[in-house]
Enzyme design. Structure first.
Site, PDB file in Angstrom:
ATOM      1  CG  MET A 178     -15.306 -17.401   9.587  1.00  0.00           C
ATOM      2  SD  MET A 178     -13.754 -17.636  10.456  1.00  0.00           S
ATOM      3  CE  MET A 178     -14.144 -16.779  11.996  1.00  0.00           C
ATOM      4  CD  GLN A 204     -21.653 -12.672   5.965  1.00  0.00           C
ATOM      5  OE1 GLN A 204     -21.438 -13.872   5.897  1.00  0.00           O
ATOM      6  NE2 GLN A 204     -20.682 -11.768   6.000  1.00  0.00           N
ATOM      7  CB  CYS A 223     -19.952 -17.982   0.809  1.00  0.00           C
ATOM      8  SG  CYS A 223     -19.798 -19.742   1.227  1.00  0.00           S
ATOM      9  CG  ASN A 257     -11.577 -10.939   5.217  1.00  0.00           C
ATOM     10  OD1 ASN A 257     -12.309 -11.725   4.620  1.00  0.00           O
ATOM     11  ND2 ASN A 257     -10.972 -11.290   6.326  1.00  0.00           N
ATOM     12  N   GLY A 258      -8.372 -10.930   4.707  1.00  0.00           N
ATOM     13  CA  GLY A 258      -7.547 -11.942   4.063  1.00  0.00           C
ATOM     14  C   GLY A 258      -6.143 -11.984   4.612  1.00  0.00           C
ATOM     15  CG  ASP A 259      -3.611 -14.579   3.778  1.00  0.00           C
ATOM     16  OD1 ASP A 259      -4.357 -15.493   4.171  1.00  0.00           O
ATOM     17  OD2 ASP A 259      -3.009 -14.614   2.684  1.00  0.00           O
ATOM     18  N   GLY A 305     -10.683 -13.297  10.522  1.00  0.00           N
ATOM     19  CA  GLY A 305     -11.553 -14.460  10.513  1.00  0.00           C
ATOM     20  C   GLY A 305     -10.903 -15.667  11.144  1.00  0.00           C
ATOM     21  NE  ARG A 306      -8.813 -18.701   6.584  1.00  0.00           N
ATOM     22  CZ  ARG A 306      -7.865 -18.989   5.700  1.00  0.00           C
ATOM     23  NH1 ARG A 306      -7.478 -20.252   5.543  1.00  0.00           N
ATOM     24  NH2 ARG A 306      -7.299 -18.041   4.988  1.00  0.00           N
TER      25      ARG A 306
END
Length: 327
Positions: free
Chosen positions: A1, A55, A85, A185-187, A209-210
């Site tokens: 990120m 990365q 991205c 990955n995701g949520d 991540g977030r």
């Protein structure tokens, strides 16, 4: 990120959350090719954060290979290629998720990077460019044949950005299509989310991540849920404020290229380094106290702080206001 997973954040995340693997901010291969000092600094590694993947992103195979070799020389345990991205300024250069529209070039980049380094090469992708085509299975097979040793799928299409919900069924379908390890990955926001992703998709690992921004304790809770360990206690307000200030001090140290915060303060460039660090973290420091009564009222003050002392004063006043508030 970008602007989040820098060295100060990673050191805190590793100490508190104990993740098994972390990645740097993504590094522009073209910027490295042209010797951009600021971009080189993104590849700094501390032994305490290993294993670590650097990365990289770019649209030219030879330039990507050059950057991969530099990442390896700087100590990367893994070289990860970003093809996920969706941000326009990245995609318009033919990099990131734009490569999902050019399978031949994407495969050539993976194959060229794999040939350039001895460390494992991994790839992070989105499900495809848009809803018209679930491109990940075909791409994943190409990358696997080209030598990629692990894949990460963010279960959204590039056109979605972060909108809508991640479709974990896409991870399950990709798991059936490839033999190399697959990271979902995701949520993933809670321990239950992580456990459910494993159960529903068959993935080999979960990427967060977030949900971890200014909240390394979320990583600890998720890790414990996966390993079956007892859940750690929630951090106190004092602990969160102290880690927020640690984050600031470590950021100043890195911006000053100093060995310690004390050295940074004593350096001739301390004022500029401090200002850069504080500006970089104005959006993240308020998240450390998110959810506390009255936190929204001090957010504006925090986003205007320019020194560590100013942040410390605002956070200290906030803590005292809660201690003196009537029960």
């Amino acid at each position: 990120m970008e602007d989040v997973t820098n060295l100060p954040f990673r050191l805190i995340a590793k100490r508190i959350g104990g993740p098994g693997l972390m990645f740097t901010e993504f590094v522009s291969a073209m910027a490295i090719h042209y010797g951009a000092v600021k971009t080189f600094r993104k590849m700094r590694i501390d032994p305490a954060e290993r294993p670590l993947g650097i990365q990289i992103f770019g649209g030219e195979p030879d330039v990507m290979a050059e950057t991969a070799r530099i990442a390896e020389e700087m100590g990367a345990d893994i070289v990860d290629i970003n093809m996920g991205c969706w941000v326009p300024k990245v995609c318009k250069t033919g990099s990131g998720a734009a490569l999902l529209k050019d399978p031949e070039l994407a495969e050539k980049i993976v194959r060229t990077v794999v040939s350039a380094v001895k460390v494992p090469v991994t790839v992070k992708v989105r499900a495809g460019w848009d809803y018209s085509l679930f491109a990940a299975p075909d791409l994943a097979k190409r990358f696997q044949d080209a030598g990629a040793q692990m894949l990460t799928l963010h279960a959204r299409f590039a056109k979605q950005g972060f909108e809508g919900e991640a479709d974990w069924r896409l991870i399950e379908q990709l798991r059936e299509a490839v033999q190399v390890p697959l990271i979902g990955n995701g949520d993933v926001k809670t321990p239950d989310d992580a456990v459910r992703m494993f159960r529903e998709t068959g993935c080999d690992g979960v990427m967060v991540g977030r949900a971890a921004i200014s909240n390394p304790w979320a990583l600890a809770r998720i890790r414990c849920a996966i390993t079956g360990e007892d859940q750690p206690p929630a951090p106190t307000l004092d602990e969160r404020i102290e880690v927020a200030l640690e984050h600031l001090r470590t950021m100043v140290t890195c911006e000053a290229d100093a060995a310690s915060y004390e050295d940074a303060v004593a350096s001739s460039g301390h004022a500029d380094a401090q200002l850069r660090a504080c500006r970089a973290l104005r959006g993240q420091i308020p998240l450390y106290i998110k959810g506390e009564f009255g936190a929204s009222h001090v957010r504006d003050r925090l986003t205007k702080c320019s020194t560590v002392s100013e942040f410390a004063d605002v956070l200290g006043e906030f803590r005292l206001s809660l201690e003196s508030a009537p029960v």
